[in-house]
Design a protein around this motif. Structure first.
Motif: not given
Ligand SMILES: O=CC(=O)O
Length: 306
Positions: A5-6, A31-32, A38-44
């Motif tokens: 993930g970048v 795009h978010f 964004f962090a909630q959906a993809h942060g990890t």
């Protein structure tokens, strides 16, 4: 490496976006609806952040990405990256030095030539004769004798300009005259070029005193960062004729440019495009990618800052 993930912090040139998208699992922050969303959906998922001069990386971003292993900025400057936080978390940071040096130095000379020879507003053929000062032979003072400062000096030397400089330490090998004090450098210069890194110490390094020392015939060129120059003082100095002219690629509150600067005749402006050539943007993108790949493969980084 497609699964890595970048996160890109803002839109950049199409080449870097395409190349990142080809190789990694690319997230475009714009795009978010918000960083929090964004962090909630993809942060990890995020292993790397790619920043730029427009949008850097702050402490909150770093704290919200638990698997972040590298910050790579698509720029040589890194004043908008929270290095203290990166150090604290052991996250390396890379930038894109060297590959853009020539372009930025070229632009510094172009701005000076444009002001001296009034290329950008040269008189019409049938208007009254209008003479301008020449650049060749003018005393050039450079604030910051790093890679870019040195490249500017070399170019100005080819115009027969005597070169002096101010920097944190003496660069004896350059052979140029060193000033420990910016005020004295400005007083002895006809063209003063800002080419240093933006830090707490260099913010407003060009203040009213420095502008007055440069004087009514003096030209200020800034290809560093906007906050190097006290802009309200710059507008006053240019308006009151205490400073001869300014060539600026950078501004205190980018992307905004002060209305007064747009109206002044003794000013040449470019919109922070010092490294915006096709070749250089590709080389910068390739360097960002090479740093990310090195990090993901556990190899030494090419251009680490920390
Ligand atoms: O300003 C441009 C850069 O830091 O690369």
């Amino acid at each position: 490496m497609e699964s890595m993930g970048v996160l890109m912090t803002c839109p950049m040139h199409s080449y870097i976006q395409e190349q990142l998208a080809k190789r990694f699992n690319l997230f475009k922050l714009w795009h978010f609806p918000s960083f929090v969303a964004f962090a909630q959906a993809h942060g990890t998922s995020v292993r790397a952040v790619v920043a730029s001069v427009k949008v850097g990386v702050d402490a909150t971003t770093i704290d919200s990405l638990p698997n972040l292993q590298i910050v790579s900025t698509y720029s040589v400057g890194y004043d908008n990256i929270d290095l203290r936080k990166c150090r604290e978390k052991g996250i390396p940071v890379t930038n894109t030095p060297d590959v853009l040096t020539d372009d930025v130095a070229d632009l510094a000379i172009a701005l000076a030539l444009s002001l001296f020879c009034t290329i950008s507003h040269s008189p019409r053929r049938n208007s009254a004769p209008h003479l301008t000062p020449k650049l060749s032979g003018k005393a050039v003072g450079i604030i910051g004798m790093g890679r870019i400062g040195l490249a500017i000096a070399k170019r100005a030397e080819a115009f027969g300009c005597p070169i002096s400089y101010h920097s944190r330490s003496v660069k004896a090998e350059s052979g140029y005259r060193y000033y420990s004090n910016v005020l004295d450098l400005a007083a002895d210069s006809e063209v003063l070029v800002v080419a240093c890194t933006l830090t707490h110490e260099t913010r407003h390094i060009v203040n009213r005193g420095v502008m007055d020392a440069l004087g009514p015939k003096g030209i200020l060129i800034n290809i560093g960062r906007g906050p190097h120059v006290d802009e309200p003082e710059l507008v006053s100095a240019l308006t009151e004729g205490r400073l001869g002219g300014a060539g600026l690629d950078v501004f205190e509150k980018e992307p905004e440019v002060r209305e007064e600067l747009l109206r002044l005749e003794n000013v040449v402006l470019t919109p922070h495009v010092g490294s915006d050539t096709v070749e250089t943007c590709m080389a910068m993108a390739d360097l960002v990618i090479a740093n990310l790949e090195a990090s993901f493969l556990g190899k030494p980084l090419l251009t680490p800052i920390i």
